[in-house]
Motif scaffolding. Structure first.
Motif, short mmCIF file in Angstrom:
data_model
loop_
_atom_site.label_atom_id
_atom_site.label_comp_id
_atom_site.label_asym_id
_atom_site.label_seq_id
_atom_site.Cartn_x
_atom_site.Cartn_y
_atom_site.Cartn_z
N GLN A 1 8.82 -9.02 23.77
CA GLN A 1 9.79 -8.91 24.85
C GLN A 1 9.20 -8.17 26.05
OE1 GLN A 1 13.54 -7.84 22.51
NE2 GLN A 1 14.04 -9.86 23.36
N GLN A 2 8.33 -7.20 25.77
CA GLN A 2 7.64 -6.50 26.85
C GLN A 2 6.83 -7.49 27.68
OE1 GLN A 2 7.36 -3.24 27.89
NE2 GLN A 2 8.88 -2.41 26.46
N ARG A 3 6.12 -8.36 26.97
CA ARG A 3 5.28 -9.33 27.69
C ARG A 3 6.14 -10.29 28.52
NH1 ARG A 3 3.01 -12.29 23.85
NH2 ARG A 3 3.16 -10.79 22.16
N ALA A 4 7.26 -10.71 27.94
CA ALA A 4 8.16 -11.61 28.67
C ALA A 4 8.67 -10.91 29.93
CB ALA A 4 9.31 -12.05 27.78
N ALA A 5 9.00 -9.63 29.79
CA ALA A 5 9.53 -8.88 30.93
C ALA A 5 8.46 -8.76 32.02
CB ALA A 5 10.00 -7.51 30.49
N GLU A 6 7.20 -8.56 31.59
CA GLU A 6 6.11 -8.49 32.57
C GLU A 6 6.01 -9.79 33.37
OE1 GLU A 6 2.41 -7.45 30.60
OE2 GLU A 6 3.42 -5.61 29.91
N ARG A 7 6.13 -10.89 32.65
CA ARG A 7 6.06 -12.19 33.31
C ARG A 7 7.10 -12.32 34.41
NH1 ARG A 7 6.01 -14.91 28.33
NH2 ARG A 7 8.04 -15.84 28.75
N LEU A 8 8.24 -11.70 34.19
CA LEU A 8 9.33 -11.85 35.16
C LEU A 8 8.94 -11.29 36.53
CD1 LEU A 8 12.43 -11.01 32.97
CD2 LEU A 8 11.78 -13.23 33.93
N GLY A 9 8.04 -10.31 36.52
CA GLY A 9 7.58 -9.75 37.78
C GLY A 9 6.89 -10.79 38.65
#
Ligand SMILES: Nc1ncnc2c1ncn2[C@@H]1O[C@H](COP(=O)(O)OP(=O)(O)O)[C@@H](O)[C@H]1O
Ligand SMILES: [Mg+2]
Lengths: 423, 254
Positions: free
Chosen positions: A32-40
């Protein structure tokens, strides 16, 4: 100079998504951390994007959304149409409100750590798609359903998704593995209880193994100011049959992205949809069937009955890859506009790279037949009920494709409730 | 004296869009227990009369009145007129794919009953009624449950109209060219059906081209409609006379 400008625009764009998710905490899980990073790095699509040309997201993305684990007991009796059901409120699975025997299915509610170990999980989702990425970053538990090999399931499993409260976001995630030679049906009902300006951001991933049959009946019935974006990522293996029926009776903005990869020969794929609106709804169905291999068929039929100032969008994309010979692909989109202010944008998108292929598509838009209305009136039926009979007849094929009496009755009840129809 | 069921006085009607006058001062009084035949050349305005009486959109009534059972019906919607007991058998019955003949009739019957403050009909009683009434016009019960008129032959469509009339038991029935396109056997069946349905409390208006139908349903009055008016009224012998001489002699007379 130029360099600076580009950076500036990137900052502004990512701000929009950042702002949208500012009230949401990300779990510490890697996935989920990685997915959140992608959102940036992602931005919301605009009407300049081909696939969002007719659907404006402005109102939705300006909402101040937050998560809310509602603890209340809910009376859902009239929405329960199966012996086995799972209730999800605001994206949180409510086992206390659910009831299911694990006889036919292996059902689990799993966090992303555990799901990330599944071979197929998250594999085919488009990582550039902002909504499924938001879902990946913020879902609570994944409902994981595995249908064992050769299991024939009696009585469908129903999942009831409830939005409750104001400006709530529900990131609901469903993972289905239909085992070899299995047969199963899943009903999804999206409803709301005392809810306004809320958003359900749903993702389903389905793996339809060799020789299996999977059917999804999906009803979208959220209250007037609530919105739903639903992404279905489906992978079909050889000799499998996948059917998905989507019926939308309400909602401010409803967008369905159904993406189906047909990767094995002798598959059959069915997509049906019915949309009935009366106010300012925007209902957008984008479907995509990717025929990667020969000897398959797909059949698609979407019907819209649009009233008030509502807008319908239908985009049916079919790709037949280069060596995928002997494909039969049928597509039909029929529309009735009940008011002068209702609009439909319909677009077939056929990309055929093989030569031995039968593809047909038809799109019609019209009004209800005045002569038929008069005929029914002359028998004593009020104009309003005459119109309803004709609309019901128009979407009849889609209703028949549910092949589930309980679901059909439920939809009739909801038509009575939401659209004031008599049965 | 039997009561007046339909009273049309000095009716003038035009087609809204074009402002073209079709009915030009038509008067007709129909009493309970009577059968009236309206004959006349093509384009005389017979179907327009039927449409205007049943309240179809697209016509403007510029003068005159229509009363049913003593009450003005001009302000009523078509379904309200039907609920008051009017029935129109269409010259060209409409095909309505996806709407079952039976279901829509049940909806209609129950709406009519609700309007009259009567109880709804049960599914069982309704089906019994369908069986009974479809036999009156020898309509295959299978047809009764198909989509309205879809794929019906010309004769089946006309029989279906009379079947619906039998189900709804109207006070005033207007049958617009129900005989046209029927072979002699079908004509006999339809006529026998109508004869079975008529009684001293209702009335039938037969719009027809041909005298033939009137051998089977004997009218009390025969009217000739030409150029938007009733130009002559007589008894059943007038129909025979028209058959023999056509309509031209009437123009000469007028
Ligand atoms: N909807 C319409 N639009 C234009 N003209 C019409 C319409 N309905 C009827 N007419 C005209 O009105 C006249 C009477 O037609 P109709 O009532 O059908 O005659 P009949 O039934 O006696 O043969 C004809 O001249 C016909 O062309
Ligand atoms: Mg006519």
């Amino acid at each position: 100079m130029t360099h600076e400008l580009i950076i500036m625009s990137e900052t502004t764009t990512s701000n929009k998504v950042t702002n949208f998710i500012k009230n949401l905490d990300v779990s510490s899980a890697d996935f989920q951390q990685r997915a959140a990073e992608r959102l940036g790095e992602l931005d919301f699509p605009t009407t300049r994007d081909e696939y969002w040309k007719y659907t404006r997201l402005g109102k939705l993305t300006k909402l101040e959304l937050s998560k809310f684990a509602d603890p209340d007991k809910l009376n859902l009796t009239k929405h329960i149409i199966s012996n086995d059901y799972i209730v999800v409120v605001n994206g949180f699975v409510r086992e206390d409100l659910s009831q299911f025997s694990k006889l036919d299915f292996e059902i689990d509610f799993l966090g992303s750590d555990r799901m990330a170990k599944e071979h197929y999980f998250d594999k085919n989702l488009n990582k550039k798609d902002v909504f499924s990425s938001i879902n990946s970053a913020f879902f609570e538990k994944v409902i994981s359903i595995k249908v064992g090999a050769n299991k024939i399931n009696k009585g469908p499993l129903q999942i009831i998704y409830v939005s409750k409260g104001d400006q709530i976001i529900s990131n609901t995630r469903l993972y289905i593995e239909a085992g070899k030679s299995s047969q199963s049906e899943i009903i999804q009902t999206f409803i709301s209880k005392e809810s306004t300006d809320s958003f359900t951001n749903h993702v389903t991933e389905a793996y339809v193994s060799e020789n299996s049959h999977l059917k999804i009946n999906k009803a979208q019935l959220e209250e007037g100011s609530n919105s739903i974006i639903s992404t279905e990522q489906v992978h079909q293996e050889r000799n499998s049959v996948f059917k998905i029926n989507t019926i939308t009776l309400s909602g401010a903005l409803v967008r369905n992205n159904i993406n189906i990869s047909v990767t094995g020969e002798n598959c059959e794929t069915f997509m049906n949809g019915a949309v009935i609106t009366k106010d300012n709804e925007v209902v957008d169905n984008h479907t995509f069937v990717d025929h990667q291999v020969p000897n398959c068929m797909s059949d698609e039929n979407y019907k819209y009955v649009l009233g008030g100032k509502s807008t319908g969008v239908f985009n049916g994309r079919v790709v037949v890859q280069k060596d995928a010979q002997v494909i039969n692909a049928y597509q039909n989109n029929g529309n009735i506009l009940l008011s002068d202010y209702a609009k439909i944008n319909s677009k077939p998108e056929l990309e055929i790279y093989a030569d031995d292929v039968k593809c047909s598509h038809g799109s019609t838009t019209g009004q209800l037949d005045d002569e038929a209305i008069f005929y029914l009136q002359a028998r004593g039926i009020s104009k309003e009920n005459a119109k309803k009979l004709l609309v019901r007849a128009f979407i009849g094929e889609v209703i028949e494709s549910f092949e589930n009496e309980h679901f059909e009755n439920y939809i009739n009840e909801q038509l009575a409730e939401i659209h004031d129809w008599r049965n | 004296m039997s009561k007046t069921l339909l009273d049309i006085k000095n009716l003038h009607a035009e087609i809204e869009e074009e402002g073209k006058a079709i009915l030009k001062g038509l008067s007709l009084t129909v009493k309970a227990g009577e059968v009236h035949a309206i004959m006349g050349p093509n384009g005389a305005g017979k179907s327009t009369l039927a449409s205007v009486v049943s309240g179809k959109d697209g016509y403007e009534i510029t003068e005159g009145s229509i009363e049913m059972d003593g009450a003005d019906i001009l302000e009523l919607d078509p379904d309200e007129r039907a609920k008051e007991g009017l029935f129109l058998a269409f010259q060209y019955p409409v095909e309505i794919p996806g709407v079952s003949n039976i279901n829509f009739l049940r909806t209609a019957l129950n709406e009519i009953k609700e309007y009259r403050g009567e109880e709804q009909i049960s599914a069982k009683d309704f089906m019994a009624m369908v069986r009974e009434k479809s036999s009156i016009v020898e309509l295959d019960p299978k047809l009764a449950s198909r989509s309205v008129n879809e794929g019906f032959s010309g004769g089946e469509k006309k029989r279906n109209e009379i079947f619906q009339m039998a189900m709804l038991e109207p006070k005033v029935a207007i049958l617009d060219e129900t005989d046209s396109g029927l072979d002699i056997d079908a004509l006999r069946i339809v006529a026998a059906g109508v004869n079975k349905l008529k009684n001293e409390n209702n009335a039938v208006i037969l719009i027809t081209h041909y005298q033939r139908l009137l051998d089977y349903i004997v009218p009390d009055f025969v009217h000739v409609l030409a150029d938007g008016k009733i130009v002559k009224t007589g008894d059943k012998t007038l129909a025979l006379e028209l058959e023999e001489k056509g309509y031209d002699w009437l123009n000469a007379e007028a």
